[in-house]
Design an enzyme around this catalytic site. Structure first.
Site, short mmCIF file in Angstrom:
data_model
loop_
_atom_site.label_atom_id
_atom_site.label_comp_id
_atom_site.label_asym_id
_atom_site.label_seq_id
_atom_site.Cartn_x
_atom_site.Cartn_y
_atom_site.Cartn_z
N VAL A 1 2.58 -5.64 3.68
CA VAL A 1 2.26 -6.69 4.64
C VAL A 1 2.86 -8.03 4.22
O VAL A 1 2.83 -8.40 3.04
CB VAL A 1 0.73 -6.84 4.79
CG1 VAL A 1 0.38 -7.99 5.73
CG2 VAL A 1 0.11 -5.53 5.29
N ASP B 1 -12.48 4.11 7.73
CA ASP B 1 -12.10 3.83 6.34
C ASP B 1 -12.68 2.50 5.88
O ASP B 1 -11.96 1.62 5.42
CB ASP B 1 -10.58 3.82 6.22
CG ASP B 1 -10.12 3.71 4.76
OD1 ASP B 1 -10.89 4.10 3.87
OD2 ASP B 1 -9.00 3.22 4.52
N ALA C 1 0.84 -1.19 0.00
CA ALA C 1 0.00 0.00 0.00
C ALA C 1 0.87 1.24 0.00
O ALA C 1 2.10 1.16 -0.04
CB ALA C 1 -0.94 -0.02 1.21
N SER C 2 0.23 2.41 0.06
CA SER C 2 0.97 3.66 -0.06
C SER C 2 1.88 3.94 1.12
O SER C 2 2.93 4.57 0.98
CB SER C 2 0.00 4.83 -0.25
OG SER C 2 -0.98 4.83 0.77
N LEU C 3 1.52 3.45 2.31
CA LEU C 3 2.31 3.72 3.51
C LEU C 3 3.11 2.52 3.99
O LEU C 3 4.11 2.69 4.70
CB LEU C 3 1.39 4.18 4.65
CG LEU C 3 0.60 5.46 4.42
CD1 LEU C 3 -0.20 5.80 5.67
CD2 LEU C 3 1.52 6.61 4.05
#
Length: 378
Positions: A224, A375, A219-221
């Site tokens: 996993v 979210d 993901a962007s941050l």
């Protein structure tokens, strides 16, 4: 007198300005006039965009205040080696901005190189047509998505957020922005392992008996990995590892977005005053929440709090993964592994069934608990 102009197919032709207007040359005459009008609209749009940008550039921007924020925040005052707060702190972020003025200006210039052509096109349409017609939406949406990808993780995250807002954006734009879900390139596993060892304070084998060679999701941050705990039971867990240097990148980008929101707000107030959305306030709240996402300990506490609350309330059909708090740091989060598929990939009958369950859980969080997952997306 003769004037040279381009046809729609790109060929140059000459038009005699003294020629009487007849059926034969009316189409050429109209085409030339349309070009003049279009050129004037583009020039006006570019001037207006530059004027608003210049006005914003003269202002001293402040970091978003948390006074009116609804984000669940940690009160820690810890900072990293660059002087950045590990949890959102308005004053410390502003100090960082002052120190990094050169880097901020460089980042702003790159953003402007992407944003100004797009904003100019939007304003041109408003000036020339009085609105943005639906026929322009697909092309504008594609360009926006490509620009967000080029600008990096922070902007990809913003696009992902907007991709689930049918109340704000047309469907064609939502479809385009959804592509950003798969636009993030993973960083090397070797780097991720090094970060895990630094955060947990020991070699990988001290904590895990195995870990996937590649991330199962990026993901962007963060990304996993699937791992098994060194607990004698080989318990499967999800290990979320933050991207290197992401705190510094996000801090700079929040400054850019803060200025961009001011520019966009100025253009909206000038060309679409019927729009009542305060984009600066909207960006402020999102920025605080986005920065807070970088604190995985805060996320771990929130995740465990929600898990406990749903269990205590007897909410059925929803499982919040257990958090292994003793293995969570600001940059690494370890939680129970869950097998499953995206709701959006399920057959319609399953979606209907699960939506009812999720709706009940969310309404409980919103109205009874007063603490909710902010979210939820498929």
């Amino acid at each position: 007198r003769k004037q040279t102009f381009d046809n729609d197919d790109g060929r140059s032709e000459q038009f005699n300005m003294s020629t009487p207007v007849t059926k034969k040359n009316t189409k050429k005459n109209n085409g030339f006039r349309d070009q003049i009008a279009s050129s004037g609209a583009v020039s006006a749009a570019a001037i207006a965009t530059a004027a608003v940008n210049a006005a914003v550039s003269m202002k001293t921007l402040t970091a978003p205040s948390v006074d009116k924020s609804y984000i669940s925040l940690d009160s820690s005052k810890e900072i990293d080696l660059d002087g950045l707060p590990l949890t959102y702190d308005k004053d410390l972020i502003e100090q960082y901005w002052k120190k990094e003025r050169g880097a901020l200006n460089q980042r702003w210039s790159y953003f402007v190189s992407k944003a100004v052509p797009f904003l100019t096109r939007l304003v041109t349409l408003f000036i020339s047509e009085g609105e943005i017609n639906e026929r322009h939406i697909p092309g504008l949406s594609k360009q926006a998505r490509m620009d967000l990808q080029d600008l990096g993780p922070t902007f990809i995250k913003a696009g992902q957020m907007m991709s689930v807002r049918p109340d704000v954006l047309p469907q064609a734009t939502l479809d385009e922005l959804t592509k950003l879900q798969d636009a993030v390139i993973a960083f090397e596993t070797e780097i991720a392992v090094k970060q895990i060892e630094e955060e947990l304070g020991g070699p990988l084998g001290q904590f895990f008996t195995s870990i996937s060679e590649e991330p199962v999701a990026a993901a962007s941050l963060a990304q996993v990995y699937l791992a098994t705990l060194n607990d004698g039971n080989d318990t499967r867990v999800a290990v979320k590892v933050q991207r290197p240097q992401v705190l510094s990148t996000v801090s700079k980008d929040l400054y850019v977005l803060r200025r961009a929101a001011e520019v966009f707000q100025g253009l909206v107030e000038r060309f679409a005053p019927q729009q009542k959305t305060n984009y600066v306030s909207l960006l402020n709240e999102w920025a605080i929440g986005f920065y807070t996402e970088l604190d995985f300990q805060n996320e771990a506490r929130s995740q465990q709090k929600l898990r406990d609350a749903l269990i205590e309330a007897g909410i059925k059909g929803i499982t919040v993964p257990k958090v292994y708090e003793d293995m969570c740091t600001r940059r690494v989060l370890v939680s129970e592994w869950m097998d499953g598929v995206k709701l959006s990939q399920c057959p319609p009958d399953e979606i209907r069934e699960i939506t009812a369950v999720a709706q009940e859980a969310f309404l409980y969080q919103l109205f009874d608990l007063g603490f909710f997952h902010a979210d939820p997306h498929p």
